[in-house]
Enzyme design. Structure first.
Site, PDB file in Angstrom:
ATOM      1  N   LYS A 146       0.865  -1.177   0.000  1.00 29.33           N
ATOM      2  CA  LYS A 146       0.000   0.000   0.000  1.00 29.33           C
ATOM      3  C   LYS A 146       0.903   1.228   0.000  1.00 29.33           C
ATOM      4  CE  LYS A 146      -4.524   0.851   0.537  1.00 29.33           C
ATOM      5  NZ  LYS A 146      -5.680   0.197  -0.016  1.00 29.33           N
ATOM      6  N   GLY A 165     -18.490   8.185  -0.421  1.00 35.19           N
ATOM      7  CA  GLY A 165     -17.514   8.391  -1.486  1.00 35.19           C
ATOM      8  C   GLY A 165     -17.700   7.340  -2.563  1.00 35.19           C
TER       9      GLY A 165
HETATM   10  P1  NAD Z   1     -13.539   8.097  -0.945  1.00 34.01           P
HETATM   11  O1  NAD Z   1     -12.478   9.076  -0.600  1.00 34.01           O
HETATM   12  O2  NAD Z   1     -14.142   8.139  -2.294  1.00 34.01           O
HETATM   13  O3  NAD Z   1     -14.738   8.221   0.128  1.00 34.01           O
HETATM   14  C1  NAD Z   1     -14.543   8.299   1.489  1.00 34.01           C
HETATM   15  C2  NAD Z   1     -15.701   9.111   2.040  1.00 34.01           C
HETATM   16  O4  NAD Z   1     -15.650   9.069   3.465  1.00 34.01           O
HETATM   17  C3  NAD Z   1     -15.676  10.583   1.640  1.00 34.01           C
HETATM   18  O5  NAD Z   1     -16.938  10.973   1.140  1.00 34.01           O
HETATM   19  C4  NAD Z   1     -15.327  11.294   2.946  1.00 34.01           C
HETATM   20  O6  NAD Z   1     -15.888  12.606   3.024  1.00 34.01           O
HETATM   21  C5  NAD Z   1     -15.947  10.359   3.953  1.00 34.01           C
HETATM   22  N1  NAD Z   1     -15.435  10.488   5.310  1.00 34.01           N
HETATM   23  C6  NAD Z   1     -14.154  10.671   5.724  1.00 34.01           C
HETATM   24  N2  NAD Z   1     -14.101  10.751   7.061  1.00 34.01           N
HETATM   25  C7  NAD Z   1     -15.365  10.586   7.511  1.00 34.01           C
HETATM   26  C8  NAD Z   1     -15.967  10.559   8.796  1.00 34.01           C
HETATM   27  N3  NAD Z   1     -15.260  10.742   9.901  1.00 34.01           N
HETATM   28  N4  NAD Z   1     -17.293  10.342   8.882  1.00 34.01           N
HETATM   29  C9  NAD Z   1     -18.051  10.191   7.778  1.00 34.01           C
HETATM   30  N5  NAD Z   1     -17.541  10.206   6.527  1.00 34.01           N
HETATM   31  C10 NAD Z   1     -16.220  10.431   6.395  1.00 34.01           C
HETATM   32  O7  NAD Z   1     -12.922   6.659  -0.621  1.00 34.01           O
HETATM   33  P2  NAD Z   1     -13.421   5.228  -1.147  1.00 34.01           P
HETATM   34  O8  NAD Z   1     -12.628   4.856  -2.329  1.00 34.01           O
HETATM   35  O9  NAD Z   1     -14.890   5.221  -1.207  1.00 34.01           O
HETATM   36  O10 NAD Z   1     -12.925   4.276   0.041  1.00 34.01           O
HETATM   37  C11 NAD Z   1     -13.651   4.205   1.258  1.00 34.01           C
HETATM   38  C12 NAD Z   1     -13.042   3.130   2.140  1.00 34.01           C
HETATM   39  O11 NAD Z   1     -13.106   1.868   1.482  1.00 34.01           O
HETATM   40  C13 NAD Z   1     -11.574   3.339   2.511  1.00 34.01           C
HETATM   41  O12 NAD Z   1     -11.326   2.827   3.793  1.00 34.01           O
HETATM   42  C14 NAD Z   1     -10.847   2.480   1.488  1.00 34.01           C
HETATM   43  O13 NAD Z   1      -9.562   2.099   1.921  1.00 34.01           O
HETATM   44  C15 NAD Z   1     -11.787   1.303   1.389  1.00 34.01           C
HETATM   45  N6  NAD Z   1     -11.693   0.561   0.144  1.00 34.01           N
HETATM   46  C16 NAD Z   1     -11.930   1.172  -1.034  1.00 34.01           C
HETATM   47  C17 NAD Z   1     -11.884   0.428  -2.206  1.00 34.01           C
HETATM   48  C18 NAD Z   1     -12.215   1.050  -3.539  1.00 34.01           C
HETATM   49  O14 NAD Z   1     -12.460   0.288  -4.494  1.00 34.01           O
HETATM   50  N7  NAD Z   1     -12.275   2.359  -3.656  1.00 34.01           N
HETATM   51  C19 NAD Z   1     -11.544  -0.930  -2.154  1.00 34.01           C
HETATM   52  C20 NAD Z   1     -11.334  -1.540  -0.906  1.00 34.01           C
HETATM   53  C21 NAD Z   1     -11.398  -0.777   0.241  1.00 34.01           C
END
Ligand code: NAD
Length: 360
Positions: free
Chosen positions: A93, A194
């Site tokens: 990562k 997100g």
């Molecule tokens: P993203 O940045 O698109 O969305 C994250 C969202 O969380 C944002 O809208 C942000 O404003 C919100 N957020 C941050 N802190 C917050 C809080 N304290 N309370 C409420 N909302 C809050 O990220 P993403 O790609 O959607 O990823 C989200 C999670 O899923 C992360 O932990 C990431 O590691 C995990 N993940 C993502 C993927 C992927 O395909 N994108 C795959 C596996 C795991």
């Protein structure tokens, strides 16, 4: 939201290498480029099953210790995610330190050069704060990047597949807890709207679930409310009356403070590292009769998608493989019950076993 707890940060300050040895990390690379203002850390946890693949997160960390801790924990999770999913990949990562609004093409290209310097031992992709367009920039400097735009022969945004896997894990949890995989009328709180959260909400609407949403970004909440029938939660998430809690923001939301107050029967979400302390809070969830679908197991859909980019992309195969998360989740629940251990430990046991077997 605190990404890591203070005692862990103190530990990192004392001795990063000792922590790496204990958690069996192979390598950590600190990257700095004054010209593009890049400050990044790449962590490779294990390459036994293949090259370390894992996304890059851009976040405004409060300290280097916090960023280091985050990348170490996230990279380890990737090792077990690939292993339990049956992919020939190791775990790695990267984190870029800074506000993603201040990202520049030069910074992305500079990061790409650091990825290239690792000669394929680490393959990057997108995570929080990064997009497929960023992958295009990184690709200008290295081939060791996936999740590229479809126009470049990439697999595009992985998050719809992550959300599909989360839905599979959630339905399996519902089946195990309530005897039916149906989510009709179930109150699901999606924390973080997100990339993953938004796609999960779309799937949950089709399932006719009652969707509650929480985010720190007001614009995103307005946007999602226009598209879907959702109820915005202002209060702390753990005070909210719900059947299922789906963490889809950052990690560490399952902790000493939240778990005793949580009003749900199931936790199934996309965020990485949901348990603040994995060998403490897994048991605390059991004590409060909450079924936990391990994050690294059910959020593997995106990894399956980007892995397919390395092997010759097939959307159909990705969907089929992602749907198997339903059965794997049930297997983990049964194993946990049979062995009287937490679901987190049951999942880790299988993942670690596969890695150790491949040594011999
Ligand atoms: P993203 O940045 O698109 O969305 C994250 C969202 O969380 C944002 O809208 C942000 O404003 C919100 N957020 C941050 N802190 C917050 C809080 N304290 N309370 C409420 N909302 C809050 O990220 P993403 O790609 O959607 O990823 C989200 C999670 O899923 C992360 O932990 C990431 O590691 C995990 N993940 C993502 C993927 C992927 O395909 N994108 C795959 C596996 C795991």
């Amino acid at each position: 939201m605190k990404i890591c707890n203070i005692s862990e940060l103190n530990e990192i300050d004392k001795n990063v290498i000792e922590y790496m040895q204990r958690k069996t990390h192979e390598k950590v690379v600190f990257c700095s480029d004054n010209e593009s203002q890049l400050k990044a850390i790449i962590a490779i946890h294990n390459t036994n099953l293949g090259p370390a693949l894992g996304g890059t997160r851009m976040w405004n960390y409060e300290s280097i210790s916090e960023a280091t801790m985050d990348v170490l924990r996230l990279s380890r999770g990737m090792t077990y995610k690939a292993s339990i999913t049956g992919l020939n990949l190791g775990g790695g990562k990267a984190v870029i330190i800074g506000n993603s609004k201040n990202k520049t093409p030069e910074m992305m290209k500079s990061f790409g050069k650091f990825v290239e310097s690792l000669n394929g031992k680490y393959i990057t992709a997108e995570d929080v704060g990064m997009t497929t367009d960023d992958m295009e920039m990184i690709h200008k400097e290295t081939n060791h990047v996936v999740g590229k735009p479809i126009k470049l022969g990439g697999s595009g945004d992985p998050s719809p597949f992550t959300a599909l896997g989360v839905l599979m894990g959630m339905k399996a949890s519902a089946f195990y807890k309530w005897g039916s995989e149906s989510l009709v009328g179930k109150k699901v709180l999606v924390q973080g709207v997100g990339n993953v959260g938004r796609n999960l909400i779309e799937l949950l609407s089709k399932e006719k679930a009652i969707i509650l949403v929480k985010d720190i970004n007001k614009d995103k909440l307005i946007d999602i409310s226009k598209k879907f029938n959702v109820k915005v939660i202002e209060d702390e998430f753990y005070k909210c009356d719900m059947d299922i809690y789906a963490p889809c923001a950052l990690g560490g939301t399952l902790n000493d403070n939240s778990i005793p107050k949580l009003k749900c029967e199931i936790v199934a979400g996309g965020a990485n590292n949901q348990l603040a302390k994995e060998y403490v809070h897994d048991n605390l969830l059991i004590k409060h009769n909450i079924l936990y679908a391990p994050d690294f197991l059910i959020n593997a859909g995106g990894l399956i998608n980007v892995y397919s980019e390395l092997k010759g992309y097939s959307k159909e195969k990705v969907i089929k493989k992602t749907e198997t998360i339903f059965d794997t989740t049930l297997e983990i629940f049964k194993k946990a019950d049979n062995e009287k251990i937490s679901t987190q430990k049951a999942a880790l046991k299988i993942a670690k076993n596969k890695i150790h077997k491949s040594y011999s």
